[in-house]
Design a protein around this motif. Sequence first.
Motif, PDB file in Angstrom:
ATOM      1  N   CYS A   1     -18.524  -4.501  -2.618  1.00 57.74           N
ATOM      2  CA  CYS A   1     -18.927  -5.044  -1.547  1.00 57.74           C
ATOM      3  C   CYS A   1     -20.180  -5.719  -1.418  1.00 57.74           C
ATOM      4  N   LEU A   2     -20.263  -7.048  -1.235  1.00 59.44           N
ATOM      5  CA  LEU A   2     -21.664  -7.799  -1.083  1.00 59.44           C
ATOM      6  C   LEU A   2     -22.502  -7.783   0.030  1.00 59.44           C
ATOM      7  N   ASP A   3     -21.808  -6.841   0.877  1.00 58.81           N
ATOM      8  CA  ASP A   3     -22.635  -6.258   2.181  1.00 58.81           C
ATOM      9  C   ASP A   3     -23.349  -4.969   1.998  1.00 58.81           C
ATOM     10  N   CYS A   4     -22.504  -4.115   1.432  1.00 54.96           N
ATOM     11  CA  CYS A   4     -23.384  -2.826   1.152  1.00 54.96           C
ATOM     12  C   CYS A   4     -23.121  -2.141  -0.199  1.00 54.96           C
ATOM     13  N   ASP A   5     -23.041  -2.957  -1.340  1.00 53.10           N
ATOM     14  CA  ASP A   5     -22.786  -2.810  -2.277  1.00 53.10           C
ATOM     15  C   ASP A   5     -21.977  -1.620  -3.028  1.00 53.10           C
ATOM     16  N   GLN A   6     -21.031  -1.161  -2.049  1.00 51.61           N
ATOM     17  CA  GLN A   6     -20.121  -0.128  -2.383  1.00 51.61           C
ATOM     18  C   GLN A   6     -19.074  -0.699  -3.521  1.00 51.61           C
ATOM     19  N   GLU A   7     -18.802   0.179  -4.370  1.00 53.02           N
ATOM     20  CA  GLU A   7     -17.731  -0.275  -5.546  1.00 53.02           C
ATOM     21  C   GLU A   7     -16.491   0.806  -5.097  1.00 53.02           C
ATOM     22  N   PHE A   8     -15.372   0.013  -5.407  1.00 50.10           N
ATOM     23  CA  PHE A   8     -14.111   0.803  -4.924  1.00 50.10           C
ATOM     24  C   PHE A   8     -12.839   0.153  -5.522  1.00 50.10           C
ATOM     25  N   GLY A   9     -11.861   1.070  -5.834  1.00 50.09           N
ATOM     26  CA  GLY A   9     -10.746   0.344  -6.579  1.00 50.09           C
ATOM     27  C   GLY A   9     -10.001  -0.051  -5.476  1.00 50.09           C
ATOM     28  N   VAL A  10      -9.495  -1.630  -5.956  1.00 51.19           N
ATOM     29  CA  VAL A  10      -8.630  -2.278  -4.877  1.00 51.19           C
ATOM     30  C   VAL A  10      -7.275  -2.067  -5.134  1.00 51.19           C
ATOM     31  N   GLU A  11      -6.509  -1.573  -4.115  1.00 47.66           N
ATOM     32  CA  GLU A  11      -5.114  -1.250  -4.066  1.00 47.66           C
ATOM     33  C   GLU A  11      -4.348  -2.459  -3.509  1.00 47.66           C
ATOM     34  N   ASP A  12      -3.086  -2.757  -3.795  1.00 48.38           N
ATOM     35  CA  ASP A  12      -2.219  -3.779  -3.085  1.00 48.38           C
ATOM     36  C   ASP A  12      -2.986  -4.955  -2.681  1.00 48.38           C
ATOM     37  N   TYR A  13      -4.083  -5.325  -3.508  1.00 53.76           N
ATOM     38  CA  TYR A  13      -4.481  -6.777  -3.221  1.00 53.76           C
ATOM     39  C   TYR A  13      -5.413  -6.807  -2.028  1.00 53.76           C
ATOM     40  N   LYS A  14      -5.710  -5.430  -1.377  1.00 56.53           N
ATOM     41  CA  LYS A  14      -6.640  -5.493  -0.058  1.00 56.53           C
ATOM     42  C   LYS A  14      -8.137  -5.593  -0.513  1.00 56.53           C
ATOM     43  N   PHE A  15      -8.496  -6.595  -0.528  1.00 54.11           N
ATOM     44  CA  PHE A  15     -10.059  -6.811  -0.788  1.00 54.11           C
ATOM     45  C   PHE A  15     -10.858  -6.613   0.537  1.00 54.11           C
ATOM     46  N   VAL A  16     -10.706  -5.360   0.984  1.00 59.00           N
ATOM     47  CA  VAL A  16     -11.780  -5.067   2.028  1.00 59.00           C
ATOM     48  C   VAL A  16     -12.609  -3.714   1.736  1.00 59.00           C
ATOM     49  N   CYS A  17     -13.755  -3.866   1.981  1.00 62.90           N
ATOM     50  CA  CYS A  17     -14.788  -2.543   1.733  1.00 62.90           C
ATOM     51  C   CYS A  17     -14.393  -1.171   2.356  1.00 62.90           C
ATOM     52  N   PRO A  18     -14.169  -0.230   2.036  1.00 64.11           N
ATOM     53  CA  PRO A  18     -13.633   0.809   2.870  1.00 64.11           C
ATOM     54  C   PRO A  18     -14.798   1.644   3.317  1.00 64.11           C
ATOM     55  N   LYS A  19     -16.038   1.046   3.006  1.00 63.62           N
ATOM     56  CA  LYS A  19     -17.288   1.776   3.767  1.00 63.62           C
ATOM     57  C   LYS A  19     -17.673   0.945   4.893  1.00 63.62           C
ATOM     58  N   CYS A  20     -17.707  -0.104   4.870  1.00 64.74           N
ATOM     59  CA  CYS A  20     -18.133  -1.232   5.940  1.00 64.74           C
ATOM     60  C   CYS A  20     -17.469  -2.152   6.620  1.00 64.74           C
ATOM     61  N   GLY A  21     -16.170  -2.302   5.889  1.00 62.36           N
ATOM     62  CA  GLY A  21     -14.948  -3.264   6.431  1.00 62.36           C
ATOM     63  C   GLY A  21     -15.269  -4.683   6.198  1.00 62.36           C
ATOM     64  N   SER A  22     -16.199  -4.880   5.106  1.00 55.54           N
ATOM     65  CA  SER A  22     -16.492  -6.325   4.855  1.00 55.54           C
ATOM     66  C   SER A  22     -15.436  -6.874   4.054  1.00 55.54           C
ATOM     67  N   HIS A  23     -15.330  -8.392   4.200  1.00 51.52           N
ATOM     68  CA  HIS A  23     -14.145  -8.965   3.115  1.00 51.52           C
ATOM     69  C   HIS A  23     -14.929  -9.834   2.365  1.00 51.52           C
ATOM     70  N   PHE A  24     -16.146  -9.571   2.407  1.00 48.88           N
ATOM     71  CA  PHE A  24     -17.057 -10.316   1.121  1.00 48.88           C
ATOM     72  C   PHE A  24     -17.284  -9.348  -0.122  1.00 48.88           C
TER      73      PHE A  24
END
Length: 117
Positions: free
Chosen positions: A77-100
């Motif tokens: 996540c470019l907003d909160c630096d959270q790293e996460f596994g992307v499933e089903d091509y959903k590029f949305v931050c699980p922590k803050c909801g950012s699309h960046f």
Amino acid sequence: MTRIMHEMSIAQSIVDIAIQTMEANGGHVIHAVQLQLGLMSGVEPDSLLFCFDIVTKGTLAQGAKLEIETIPIKGRCLDCDQEFGVEDYKFVCPKCGSHFIQTISGRELKVATIDMD
Ligand SMILES: [Zn+2]
């Protein structure tokens, strides 16, 4: 057919790398090639295996096994630096909801190791 052509040229370059590496190391036989393949690489593993068998025929890499390690998609996540596994091509931050989201893995297409003698 165009898809197979795509995999064919990739298989060819993998074999080229393997043979060049073997020759540079004074080897004479390639047993296996380990490939890292990201889920977003756009390469179909089954087609690649099929093509690999064809392009190795009659070369120094004949009989070598292609071992594919699938690399999952990961984003940061470019907003909160959270790293996460992307499933089903959903590029949305699980922590803050950012699309960046920056893709940090999943596009790999590289020879990791070559097992040779
Ligand atoms: Zn975030």
